[in-house]
Design a protein around this motif. Sequence first.
Motif, PDB file in Angstrom:
ATOM      1  N   GLN A  75       0.796  -1.212   0.019  1.00 35.51           N
ATOM      2  CA  GLN A  75      -0.012  -0.103  -0.102  1.00 35.51           C
ATOM      3  C   GLN A  75       0.767   1.210  -0.064  1.00 35.51           C
ATOM      4  OE1 GLN A  75      -3.580   0.298  -0.261  1.00 35.51           O
ATOM      5  NE2 GLN A  75      -3.172  -1.914  -0.599  1.00 35.51           N
ATOM      6  N   ASP A  76       1.956   1.347   0.736  1.00 37.21           N
ATOM      7  CA  ASP A  76       2.938   2.279   0.938  1.00 37.21           C
ATOM      8  C   ASP A  76       3.449   2.582  -0.302  1.00 37.21           C
ATOM      9  OD1 ASP A  76       4.290   4.722   2.389  1.00 37.21           O
ATOM     10  OD2 ASP A  76       5.980   3.483   1.729  1.00 37.21           O
ATOM     11  N   PHE A  77       4.133   1.413  -1.228  1.00 35.62           N
ATOM     12  CA  PHE A  77       4.805   1.604  -2.312  1.00 35.62           C
ATOM     13  C   PHE A  77       3.846   2.116  -3.452  1.00 35.62           C
ATOM     14  CE2 PHE A  77       6.175   0.063  -6.387  1.00 35.62           C
ATOM     15  CZ  PHE A  77       7.147   0.551  -6.494  1.00 35.62           C
ATOM     16  N   VAL A  78       2.475   1.698  -3.510  1.00 36.36           N
ATOM     17  CA  VAL A  78       1.471   2.478  -4.434  1.00 36.36           C
ATOM     18  C   VAL A  78       1.264   3.643  -4.198  1.00 36.36           C
ATOM     19  CG1 VAL A  78      -0.880   2.156  -5.217  1.00 36.36           C
ATOM     20  CG2 VAL A  78       0.350   0.038  -4.848  1.00 36.36           C
ATOM     21  N   ALA A  79       1.082   4.179  -2.898  1.00 38.66           N
ATOM     22  CA  ALA A  79       0.755   5.575  -2.971  1.00 38.66           C
ATOM     23  C   ALA A  79       2.099   6.496  -2.965  1.00 38.66           C
ATOM     24  CB  ALA A  79       0.388   5.733  -1.299  1.00 38.66           C
ATOM     25  N   SER A  80       3.388   5.984  -2.514  1.00 38.25           N
ATOM     26  CA  SER A  80       4.443   6.819  -2.331  1.00 38.25           C
ATOM     27  C   SER A  80       5.066   6.819  -3.692  1.00 38.25           C
ATOM     28  CB  SER A  80       5.196   6.466  -1.204  1.00 38.25           C
ATOM     29  OG  SER A  80       5.851   5.329  -1.555  1.00 38.25           O
ATOM     30  N   ARG A  81       5.080   5.893  -4.417  1.00 33.00           N
ATOM     31  CA  ARG A  81       6.208   5.668  -5.669  1.00 33.00           C
ATOM     32  C   ARG A  81       5.149   5.489  -6.923  1.00 33.00           C
ATOM     33  NH1 ARG A  81      11.409   4.375  -4.322  1.00 33.00           N
ATOM     34  NH2 ARG A  81      11.533   5.218  -6.569  1.00 33.00           N
ATOM     35  N   TRP A  82       4.277   4.508  -6.833  1.00 28.20           N
ATOM     36  CA  TRP A  82       3.565   4.114  -8.118  1.00 28.20           C
ATOM     37  C   TRP A  82       2.825   5.128  -8.661  1.00 28.20           C
ATOM     38  CZ3 TRP A  82       4.006  -0.292 -11.035  1.00 28.20           C
ATOM     39  CH2 TRP A  82       3.024  -0.469 -12.102  1.00 28.20           C
ATOM     40  N   VAL A  83       1.791   5.674  -7.851  1.00 27.13           N
ATOM     41  CA  VAL A  83       0.818   6.770  -8.213  1.00 27.13           C
ATOM     42  C   VAL A  83       1.824   8.166  -8.888  1.00 27.13           C
ATOM     43  CG1 VAL A  83      -0.653   8.344  -7.547  1.00 27.13           C
ATOM     44  CG2 VAL A  83      -0.969   6.163  -6.810  1.00 27.13           C
ATOM     45  N   PRO A  84       2.701   8.482  -8.142  1.00 31.86           N
ATOM     46  CA  PRO A  84       3.362   9.904  -8.842  1.00 31.86           C
ATOM     47  C   PRO A  84       4.496   9.313  -9.944  1.00 31.86           C
ATOM     48  CG  PRO A  84       4.514   9.051  -6.553  1.00 31.86           C
ATOM     49  CD  PRO A  84       3.203   8.430  -6.719  1.00 31.86           C
ATOM     50  N   GLU A  85       4.965   7.880 -10.156  1.00 31.55           N
ATOM     51  CA  GLU A  85       5.838   7.774 -10.758  1.00 31.55           C
ATOM     52  C   GLU A  85       5.539   6.961 -12.125  1.00 31.55           C
ATOM     53  OE1 GLU A  85       9.836   7.130  -9.201  1.00 31.55           O
ATOM     54  OE2 GLU A  85       8.974   7.147  -7.382  1.00 31.55           O
ATOM     55  N   VAL A  86       4.285   6.377 -12.264  1.00 29.91           N
ATOM     56  CA  VAL A  86       3.716   5.612 -13.184  1.00 29.91           C
ATOM     57  C   VAL A  86       2.821   6.388 -14.054  1.00 29.91           C
ATOM     58  CG1 VAL A  86       2.559   3.466 -13.880  1.00 29.91           C
ATOM     59  CG2 VAL A  86       4.364   3.320 -12.088  1.00 29.91           C
ATOM     60  N   SER A  87       3.012   6.542 -15.350  1.00 21.36           N
ATOM     61  CA  SER A  87       2.140   7.339 -16.277  1.00 21.36           C
ATOM     62  C   SER A  87       1.215   6.572 -16.690  1.00 21.36           C
ATOM     63  CB  SER A  87       2.877   8.073 -17.280  1.00 21.36           C
ATOM     64  OG  SER A  87       3.659   7.094 -18.107  1.00 21.36           O
ATOM     65  N   ASP A  88       1.167   5.502 -16.924  1.00 16.78           N
ATOM     66  CA  ASP A  88       0.254   4.467 -17.620  1.00 16.78           C
ATOM     67  C   ASP A  88       0.416   2.843 -17.033  1.00 16.78           C
ATOM     68  OD1 ASP A  88      -2.347   4.195 -19.194  1.00 16.78           O
ATOM     69  OD2 ASP A  88      -1.087   3.336 -20.546  1.00 16.78           O
ATOM     70  N   PHE A  89      -0.696   2.273 -16.933  1.00 20.48           N
ATOM     71  CA  PHE A  89      -0.438   0.848 -16.655  1.00 20.48           C
ATOM     72  C   PHE A  89      -1.530   0.107 -17.146  1.00 20.48           C
ATOM     73  CE2 PHE A  89      -2.545   2.050 -12.898  1.00 20.48           C
ATOM     74  CZ  PHE A  89      -3.242   0.956 -12.653  1.00 20.48           C
ATOM     75  N   GLN A  90      -1.274  -1.373 -17.094  1.00 16.93           N
ATOM     76  CA  GLN A  90      -2.430  -2.447 -17.246  1.00 16.93           C
ATOM     77  C   GLN A  90      -2.269  -3.422 -16.274  1.00 16.93           C
ATOM     78  OE1 GLN A  90      -3.144  -3.748 -21.147  1.00 16.93           O
ATOM     79  NE2 GLN A  90      -5.245  -4.572 -20.802  1.00 16.93           N
ATOM     80  N   GLU A  91      -3.037  -3.694 -15.524  1.00 13.91           N
ATOM     81  CA  GLU A  91      -2.955  -4.906 -14.794  1.00 13.91           C
ATOM     82  C   GLU A  91      -3.747  -6.189 -15.171  1.00 13.91           C
ATOM     83  OE1 GLU A  91      -4.334  -5.642 -10.283  1.00 13.91           O
ATOM     84  OE2 GLU A  91      -3.534  -3.718 -10.503  1.00 13.91           O
ATOM     85  N   LEU A  92      -2.939  -7.360 -15.171  1.00  9.23           N
ATOM     86  CA  LEU A  92      -3.593  -8.462 -15.521  1.00  9.23           C
ATOM     87  C   LEU A  92      -3.355  -9.576 -14.524  1.00  9.23           C
ATOM     88  CD1 LEU A  92      -2.898  -8.353 -19.446  1.00  9.23           C
ATOM     89  CD2 LEU A  92      -5.139  -7.888 -18.449  1.00  9.23           C
ATOM     90  N   ASP A  93      -4.492 -10.371 -14.204  1.00  2.60           N
ATOM     91  CA  ASP A  93      -4.289 -11.418 -13.054  1.00  2.60           C
ATOM     92  C   ASP A  93      -4.703 -12.670 -13.798  1.00  2.60           C
ATOM     93  OD1 ASP A  93      -3.216  -9.599 -11.067  1.00  2.60           O
ATOM     94  OD2 ASP A  93      -5.309  -8.964 -10.886  1.00  2.60           O
ATOM     95  N   PHE A  94      -4.049 -13.713 -14.077  1.00  2.53           N
ATOM     96  CA  PHE A  94      -4.242 -14.750 -14.426  1.00  2.53           C
ATOM     97  C   PHE A  94      -4.142 -16.025 -13.778  1.00  2.53           C
ATOM     98  CE2 PHE A  94      -2.026 -12.153 -17.578  1.00  2.53           C
ATOM     99  CZ  PHE A  94      -3.221 -12.228 -18.615  1.00  2.53           C
ATOM    100  N   ILE A  95      -5.094 -17.051 -13.847  1.00  2.00           N
ATOM    101  CA  ILE A  95      -5.029 -18.419 -13.202  1.00  2.00           C
ATOM    102  C   ILE A  95      -4.989 -19.516 -14.415  1.00  2.00           C
ATOM    103  CG2 ILE A  95      -6.332 -17.822 -11.286  1.00  2.00           C
ATOM    104  CD1 ILE A  95      -8.884 -19.123 -12.589  1.00  2.00           C
ATOM    105  N   PRO A  96      -4.376 -20.554 -14.035  1.00  2.00           N
ATOM    106  CA  PRO A  96      -3.899 -21.591 -15.282  1.00  2.00           C
ATOM    107  C   PRO A  96      -5.259 -22.037 -15.592  1.00  2.00           C
ATOM    108  CG  PRO A  96      -2.628 -22.112 -13.228  1.00  2.00           C
ATOM    109  CD  PRO A  96      -3.691 -21.009 -12.857  1.00  2.00           C
ATOM    110  N   TRP A  97      -5.291 -22.211 -16.970  1.00  2.00           N
ATOM    111  CA  TRP A  97      -6.514 -22.875 -17.600  1.00  2.00           C
ATOM    112  C   TRP A  97      -6.326 -24.280 -17.754  1.00  2.00           C
ATOM    113  CZ3 TRP A  97      -7.497 -23.776 -23.339  1.00  2.00           C
ATOM    114  CH2 TRP A  97      -8.807 -23.857 -23.833  1.00  2.00           C
ATOM    115  N   SER A  98      -7.304 -24.698 -17.141  1.00  2.00           N
ATOM    116  CA  SER A  98      -7.293 -26.481 -17.238  1.00  2.00           C
ATOM    117  C   SER A  98      -8.079 -27.062 -18.284  1.00  2.00           C
ATOM    118  CB  SER A  98      -7.605 -26.872 -15.992  1.00  2.00           C
ATOM    119  OG  SER A  98      -8.987 -26.434 -15.365  1.00  2.00           O
TER     120      SER A  98
END
Length: 98
Positions: A75-98
Amino acid sequence: MIRHTVSFALVHPADSDEERRFLDDARRTLTSIDGVDEFQIARQVSGKSPHRFQFSMVFADADAYAAYDAHPLHQDFVASRWVPEVSDFQELDFIPWS
């Protein structure tokens, strides 16, 4: 198993000290959180995306992922580093396809 990935662009110039510091601090911080496995930082080599980097990590299950997401270091990394230093992003979360 959940593979959490996020591709992103930074506000810092390519190959700058600021870029290197962000990536080093991310690795040090995020890998210190219990449940984070197979952490990797990858660099984009295709011109098809403006995202220069990707973080990838594996969690054993949804509980491990939720604990990481709520962890104070994350949470601290997101607030103090990610938010001010990342200009754009895409998050993807995967589980194995069986």
